[in-house]
Design a protein around this motif. Sequence first.
Motif, mmCIF file in Angstrom:
data_model
loop_
_atom_site.group_PDB
_atom_site.id
_atom_site.type_symbol
_atom_site.label_atom_id
_atom_site.label_comp_id
_atom_site.label_asym_id
_atom_site.label_seq_id
_atom_site.Cartn_x
_atom_site.Cartn_y
_atom_site.Cartn_z
ATOM 1 N N ILE A 118 -5.594 -8.188 2.475
ATOM 2 C CA ILE A 118 -6.584 -7.168 2.063
ATOM 3 C C ILE A 118 -6.192 -5.816 2.654
ATOM 4 O O ILE A 118 -6.261 -4.779 1.977
ATOM 5 N N MET A 119 -5.784 -5.816 3.939
ATOM 6 C CA MET A 119 -5.427 -4.539 4.578
ATOM 7 C C MET A 119 -4.234 -3.882 3.892
ATOM 8 O O MET A 119 -4.217 -2.666 3.703
ATOM 9 N N VAL A 120 -3.242 -4.690 3.526
ATOM 10 C CA VAL A 120 -2.082 -4.127 2.822
ATOM 11 C C VAL A 120 -2.544 -3.468 1.523
ATOM 12 O O VAL A 120 -2.195 -2.328 1.208
ATOM 13 N N LYS A 121 -3.377 -4.211 0.774
ATOM 14 C CA LYS A 121 -3.872 -3.699 -0.513
ATOM 15 C C LYS A 121 -4.628 -2.384 -0.306
ATOM 16 O O LYS A 121 -4.403 -1.400 -1.017
ATOM 17 N N GLN A 122 -5.521 -2.358 0.698
ATOM 18 C CA GLN A 122 -6.346 -1.164 0.900
ATOM 19 C C GLN A 122 -5.551 -0.006 1.509
ATOM 20 O O GLN A 122 -5.851 1.151 1.236
ATOM 21 N N LEU A 123 -4.529 -0.337 2.318
ATOM 22 C CA LEU A 123 -3.660 0.733 2.849
ATOM 23 C C LEU A 123 -2.927 1.427 1.707
ATOM 24 O O LEU A 123 -2.828 2.658 1.657
#
Lengths: 288, 395
Positions: B241-246
Amino acid sequence: MEGLVATGLIGISLGAQYALLALGFTLIFGILGVVNFAHGGFYVLGGYIAYATTTHLGAPYPVAVVIAALGTAGLGYVFERFLLERLVDDHLATLMLTLGLYLMMSSGILVVFGPESPSFEFPITGVLRGGGFYFPLQNLIVLAVCIVAIVTLYWLVYHTDFGRALRALADDRAVAAAQGLRPKLLFPLAFALATGLAGLTGALVTPILSLAPHIGDPVLATSFLIVILGGLGSVGGATVAAFIVGLIEAYSAVYLGGSKGALALFTLVLLMLVIRPSGLFGREARGA
Amino acid sequence: MKTTRRNVILSGAAVGAAMVVPRMAAFAAAPEVKLGVVGVLSGPAAQWGLALRGAVEFVAAEANRDGLIKIDGQPANVSVVAIDSKYTAEGAAAAANSLAGQGVKMILGPIGSPELTGIKPIALRNSMLVMGNGYAKDAIGPQWPLVFHQGPGPSGWADPIIKIAKAKFGMKSVVVVAPNDQGGTDIASVDAQAYKANGIAATEEYYQRGTTNFAPIVTRIMNQKPEAVDLASSPPGDAGIMVKQLRQAGFEGAIGRLGGPGYSEISRVAGGDEVLKDFYWYEPVFIDEKVLKIADDYKTLMKTERPENNLFFQWVSAARMVAKAIAKAGTATDTQKIAAALRSLPVEDPNLGAGGWIGQKFFGVNQELSFPFGVGLVVNGKVQPVQRVDAATET
C-alpha cells in the motif's frame, strides 16, 4: 499553506472511507440495538466477492461492486432472519453470534482464497495534480459514492415509510408491533441494508488499499471508534465523526508522526467522551 | 462373578493380551523426536509461518527417510508439532507453553521479534532449544544460551545491500519506515545506522500497526524530500500500500525493503513492477539450481508444491542443522548436549552451500547461522536477476 490543504484533502478521503464503514455499523445499533462484530467481515467479504467476480467471472468492476453489495446484503438478511432475530434482545448472545459469524467468515475466506493479498486493482488509477496538491481519482469516486450513500440513507431513514417504521421499532418495539409493524420483516431488511453498505465499501476500498482475509479487524476497530464518538446509533453523528477522525488522523500523522498521531487521535476522542459521554449526537439510551 | 465358560475365555484373552501388548509396543515403538514449530500461520504474515512449517515438516520427512537420527542406537521417528503464534508475543509464549506441556524440547521459529521476546523466558524455564528468526537487537545473547538465530538480522546483511543499492540508485538520503513496535523499531534503527555508515542521511518514521491507509504517513515522508524510502520490516501488505501511495504522491526515488522477503506480494498489492519502478530488497537465500533442487525434493517427498515464500529455503537449512545436532548428540531431550553439538557443527548445507557462525560482535554470542544470501532489484520497472552476496561475516 499548501501542506495544510493537501493534508485536509487526505483527511476528507479518509473521512469518506470511514463514513461508509461506520454508517452500516451505527444503523444496526440504532435500529436493532445490536453491536455487529461481524461488520469488518462483511467489508472483507464484499472485497473478495468483487475480486472473484472481476477476476474469475470476468465481470466489469462496477457490476462486481453491485454484486458484492447485493451478496453481502443477502447474507446479512439470512443471518438476521434465521439466527440473530431469535436472540435479538439478548445482548450477550448477539455479541457472540456476530463475533462467531466474523470468525467463520474470515476463516472461510482464508481457506478459499489463501492468506496472501491477491492482485486487485481499482480500474481508474489517475491522480489529479496541481499547486502542490494531489488527489487520486479513485478517492474522488469513493467520496462521490460516500455522499450518495449518506444522502440515500438519510432519505430512507427519515423520509420513507420504511425508515419511519424502523425508527418506530427502534423507539419502542412493543408499541410499534402492536400498531402493526412487523419486526421479523423489517429488522432483517435493516440488517441487510447495513451489511450491504459494508460490502459496498469493501468492494470500493480494498482495490485502492489492499485485500486480505484479516483486514476486517482494523475496520471494526475504526468503525467502533467512530460510532462511539458520533453517538451509538446516530447516522448523522457517525458521518460527522468519520470526517473528524479522518481529519485528525491526517493532520496528526503528518505533523506529529505515525505514533504520536495515533496517540493524539485517541486522546482527543477520550477527551470528547469525557465531555459528552453519549458521543457527539448520541442519546442517553436507546428506547428499545 | 460366576465362573462360566464365557468368563473363563474372556479372562484368558485379557491375560494373554496383557502379556503380548507391551512386548509388541516395545518392539514397535521407535524413539520419538518431536520438533516444535512456533510460527505465524494466520493473518498478514502467514506466508512466513507457512514457509517455516513446510520446511520443518520436509526436514523431518528427510530425517525419517534417511534414518538420520538414532537414539540409543535405534532410528528415531521425527515428528512435527506446529502451533500458530498469531505473530504476537503472547501467542508465541502460549505456543511454547503448550509445546513444553507436550514434552517438546526443540522449537523451530518463531519469526518475528515480538514472538521471540515472548518465547525466550518459557524456553529458558523449560530448557528448550530455540532456532528462531526475530531481527530484534536482543534476539539472541549470552543470557539465552539455548537460543540460536537461523539467519543474520539487518546487522549482518543491511550493509552489503545498501552498498549495492547506493551504487545502482545513488541516493543520498533515505526515510526508513516501520511499525512502531519491536518488530519495526529494532530493524529500522539498525537499517538507519547502516545507511548512515554508508554516507546516506537517514531518518526514521514509525506508524501504528494496523494502519490501513498510509496517505498521511506518505505525505509526512514526502515533506522530508528523501531520495529513497526504506520500508524495513513493514509487512508485505502494508509495504505494498505504501509503495502504491508513494507513487501516487509523486515519489520518483528508489524504494527498499531491508526487512525480509515478500517482494511478490508487495508487487501484487502495489500494482505490479512498473509501480515499484526502482526497488531493492533482501532475499534471505540466493536461489540457484542447487537451492531449487530442494523444491523438487520437497515435491517428491511431500507430494505437494513447496510453500511460496523463499524463507522456506532458509528454514530448511536451519532445521537440517538442528536435525544434524540431535543426531550428533544422540539425544532428543538433553538440549544442553544438542546445543553443544550445534555450536560445534560446521555451517554447511548440501543445497545452500557453506557459511559460518556469527553474532559475537553484535549480540555477544556466536549463535547466528550465516549463509550466502541475495539482493533483489527492480530497475525501471523491470525485475533484475537476484545478485548473490557471500555469507555475512563479522570482520
